[in-house]
Design a protein around this motif. Sequence first.
Motif, PDB file in Angstrom:
ATOM      1  N   HIS A 193      46.285  42.969  29.288  1.00  0.00           N
ATOM      2  CA  HIS A 193      45.611  44.091  29.148  1.00  0.00           C
ATOM      3  C   HIS A 193      44.144  44.035  30.002  1.00  0.00           C
ATOM      4  O   HIS A 193      43.641  45.222  30.096  1.00  0.00           O
ATOM      5  CB  HIS A 193      45.740  44.861  27.942  1.00  0.00           C
ATOM      6  CG  HIS A 193      44.932  44.154  27.033  1.00  0.00           C
ATOM      7  ND1 HIS A 193      45.222  42.869  26.240  1.00  0.00           N
ATOM      8  CD2 HIS A 193      43.477  44.260  26.632  1.00  0.00           C
ATOM      9  CE1 HIS A 193      44.341  42.550  25.641  1.00  0.00           C
ATOM     10  NE2 HIS A 193      43.301  43.126  25.688  1.00  0.00           N
ATOM     11  N   ILE A 194      43.812  42.730  30.199  1.00  0.00           N
ATOM     12  CA  ILE A 194      42.572  42.625  30.942  1.00  0.00           C
ATOM     13  C   ILE A 194      42.970  42.309  32.526  1.00  0.00           C
ATOM     14  O   ILE A 194      43.375  41.256  32.902  1.00  0.00           O
ATOM     15  CB  ILE A 194      41.965  41.023  30.441  1.00  0.00           C
ATOM     16  CG1 ILE A 194      41.860  41.391  28.849  1.00  0.00           C
ATOM     17  CG2 ILE A 194      40.621  40.992  31.015  1.00  0.00           C
ATOM     18  CD1 ILE A 194      41.396  39.812  28.178  1.00  0.00           C
ATOM     19  N   LEU A 195      42.521  43.226  33.086  1.00  0.00           N
ATOM     20  CA  LEU A 195      42.995  43.482  34.652  1.00  0.00           C
ATOM     21  C   LEU A 195      42.093  42.517  35.461  1.00  0.00           C
ATOM     22  O   LEU A 195      42.767  42.067  36.547  1.00  0.00           O
ATOM     23  CB  LEU A 195      42.850  45.105  35.206  1.00  0.00           C
ATOM     24  CG  LEU A 195      43.608  45.737  34.191  1.00  0.00           C
ATOM     25  CD1 LEU A 195      43.736  47.328  34.792  1.00  0.00           C
ATOM     26  CD2 LEU A 195      45.190  45.616  33.860  1.00  0.00           C
ATOM     27  N   THR A 196      41.089  42.396  35.106  1.00  0.00           N
ATOM     28  CA  THR A 196      40.058  41.496  36.113  1.00  0.00           C
ATOM     29  C   THR A 196      40.774  40.140  36.312  1.00  0.00           C
ATOM     30  O   THR A 196      40.688  39.405  37.115  1.00  0.00           O
ATOM     31  CB  THR A 196      38.806  41.458  35.662  1.00  0.00           C
ATOM     32  OG1 THR A 196      38.720  41.012  34.528  1.00  0.00           O
ATOM     33  CG2 THR A 196      38.158  42.637  35.802  1.00  0.00           C
ATOM     34  N   GLU A 197      41.407  39.824  35.010  1.00  0.00           N
ATOM     35  CA  GLU A 197      41.967  38.403  35.055  1.00  0.00           C
ATOM     36  C   GLU A 197      43.139  38.285  36.133  1.00  0.00           C
ATOM     37  O   GLU A 197      43.292  37.270  36.823  1.00  0.00           O
ATOM     38  CB  GLU A 197      42.600  37.945  33.720  1.00  0.00           C
ATOM     39  CG  GLU A 197      41.458  37.608  32.672  1.00  0.00           C
ATOM     40  CD  GLU A 197      42.191  37.644  31.358  1.00  0.00           C
ATOM     41  OE1 GLU A 197      43.316  37.584  30.990  1.00  0.00           O
ATOM     42  OE2 GLU A 197      41.309  37.238  30.346  1.00  0.00           O
ATOM     43  N   LEU A 198      43.949  39.102  36.021  1.00  0.00           N
ATOM     44  CA  LEU A 198      45.018  39.336  36.896  1.00  0.00           C
ATOM     45  C   LEU A 198      44.781  39.337  38.299  1.00  0.00           C
ATOM     46  O   LEU A 198      45.414  38.727  39.280  1.00  0.00           O
ATOM     47  CB  LEU A 198      46.060  40.262  36.517  1.00  0.00           C
ATOM     48  CG  LEU A 198      46.484  40.407  35.020  1.00  0.00           C
ATOM     49  CD1 LEU A 198      47.483  41.193  34.694  1.00  0.00           C
ATOM     50  CD2 LEU A 198      47.182  38.888  34.785  1.00  0.00           C
ATOM     51  N   ALA A 199      44.152  40.383  38.649  1.00  0.00           N
ATOM     52  CA  ALA A 199      43.328  40.406  40.181  1.00  0.00           C
ATOM     53  C   ALA A 199      42.949  39.206  40.936  1.00  0.00           C
ATOM     54  O   ALA A 199      43.350  39.000  42.154  1.00  0.00           O
ATOM     55  CB  ALA A 199      42.510  41.376  40.141  1.00  0.00           C
ATOM     56  N   GLU A 200      42.423  38.151  40.173  1.00  0.00           N
ATOM     57  CA  GLU A 200      42.233  36.845  40.863  1.00  0.00           C
ATOM     58  C   GLU A 200      43.398  35.757  41.170  1.00  0.00           C
ATOM     59  O   GLU A 200      43.053  34.865  41.654  1.00  0.00           O
ATOM     60  CB  GLU A 200      40.913  36.416  39.914  1.00  0.00           C
ATOM     61  CG  GLU A 200      39.641  37.226  40.016  1.00  0.00           C
ATOM     62  CD  GLU A 200      38.747  36.553  39.032  1.00  0.00           C
ATOM     63  OE1 GLU A 200      38.789  35.424  38.389  1.00  0.00           O
ATOM     64  OE2 GLU A 200      37.712  37.209  38.813  1.00  0.00           O
ATOM     65  N   ILE A 201      44.534  35.883  40.393  1.00  0.00           N
ATOM     66  CA  ILE A 201      45.298  35.048  40.526  1.00  0.00           C
ATOM     67  C   ILE A 201      46.755  35.709  40.890  1.00  0.00           C
ATOM     68  O   ILE A 201      47.591  34.852  41.590  1.00  0.00           O
ATOM     69  CB  ILE A 201      45.675  34.383  38.928  1.00  0.00           C
ATOM     70  CG1 ILE A 201      46.728  33.068  39.305  1.00  0.00           C
ATOM     71  CG2 ILE A 201      46.039  35.303  38.042  1.00  0.00           C
ATOM     72  CD1 ILE A 201      46.824  32.331  38.089  1.00  0.00           C
ATOM     73  N   CYS A 202      47.101  36.807  40.877  1.00  0.00           N
ATOM     74  CA  CYS A 202      48.507  37.490  40.936  1.00  0.00           C
ATOM     75  C   CYS A 202      48.489  37.620  42.286  1.00  0.00           C
ATOM     76  O   CYS A 202      47.776  38.384  42.935  1.00  0.00           O
ATOM     77  CB  CYS A 202      48.745  38.398  40.063  1.00  0.00           C
ATOM     78  SG  CYS A 202      48.691  38.129  38.573  1.00  0.00           S
TER      79      CYS A 202
END
Length: 326
Positions: A193-202
Amino acid sequence: MSALLEVKGLRRDYGALRAVDDVTFQLEAGSILGFIGPNGAGKSTTLRILATLDSPTSGEVLLGGHSLVDTPDRVRPLIGYMPDRYGTYDDVTVYEFLDFFARAYGLTGAKRRQRVDSVMGFTGLGPLADKLTTALSKGMRQRVALGRTLLHDPQLLLLDEPADGLDPRARIELRELLRALADQGKAVIISSHILTELAEICDTCAIIEQGRLLATGKVGDILQQGASVTEVELSVRFAVGADAEAVWSRAERLLLEQPRVARVAREAESLRVSLALEPGAEVRPPDAAAALLAVLVTAGLPVCAFGPRERNLEDAFMTVTKGRLA
């Protein structure tokens, strides 16, 4: 290229509650999919079904062409699942913990020892081999949990909130590990649910809310959903000192007085400025932005950065779910 994972019309009911509602998506080998949604959206339920720990009310899931519903024993060796809550055993070292699970996966003899050593080397746990798991930091325990997930060399990794509670350095290291796994050809699903984490890897993402999949696709395509052709967003930063609050307030008032400025909002160390442009208007976005910059500089405000603001996954999530949240 055919998809490694195919999810078709997945549904899961718990009595009158529909936790997962007609979820459909595909994932290719070597891809990292970010499963995005707030707590209670259906992310963990979906991952539990994909891990064969729960059965769907209806729908189908194929992994490597094999049905998770009809032949779960055949696909389980292809799956590595790390839940959002994991445990360790008391008085067990890191090596003993991983060796125990390697035995549980059916690895024996030299092959087992080689696999445990390989996983420990990949996750950077080698220097901690003789340390008790209960004495590790949260970041190191997360590495142990990931290592356990990798012991049987699965094709599909299901990671439920893997970075929850990690410090910034541990999160960066975890992202590097996951990117390396994708480069090895593994398919990875990360729920968060922490979107900034996913933006950098997915490279792909799926947005789920109240059990329904609202959008899925490449991250770039998702970011463009809802982007307006009549509105331009700018990011403005100022060189501020002790009078920071006065500078911010003055800048906000001045910007809101300009004819094409629709909204101004603070974001961390910058101002987010929305310029509204009429379709077909003679004023082009670069000209409108240049005029706005001139106003700020003429007013004596200490502008140190000024330019277009890139959309992020939080913007995309708010756009896709607008009007759908109860």
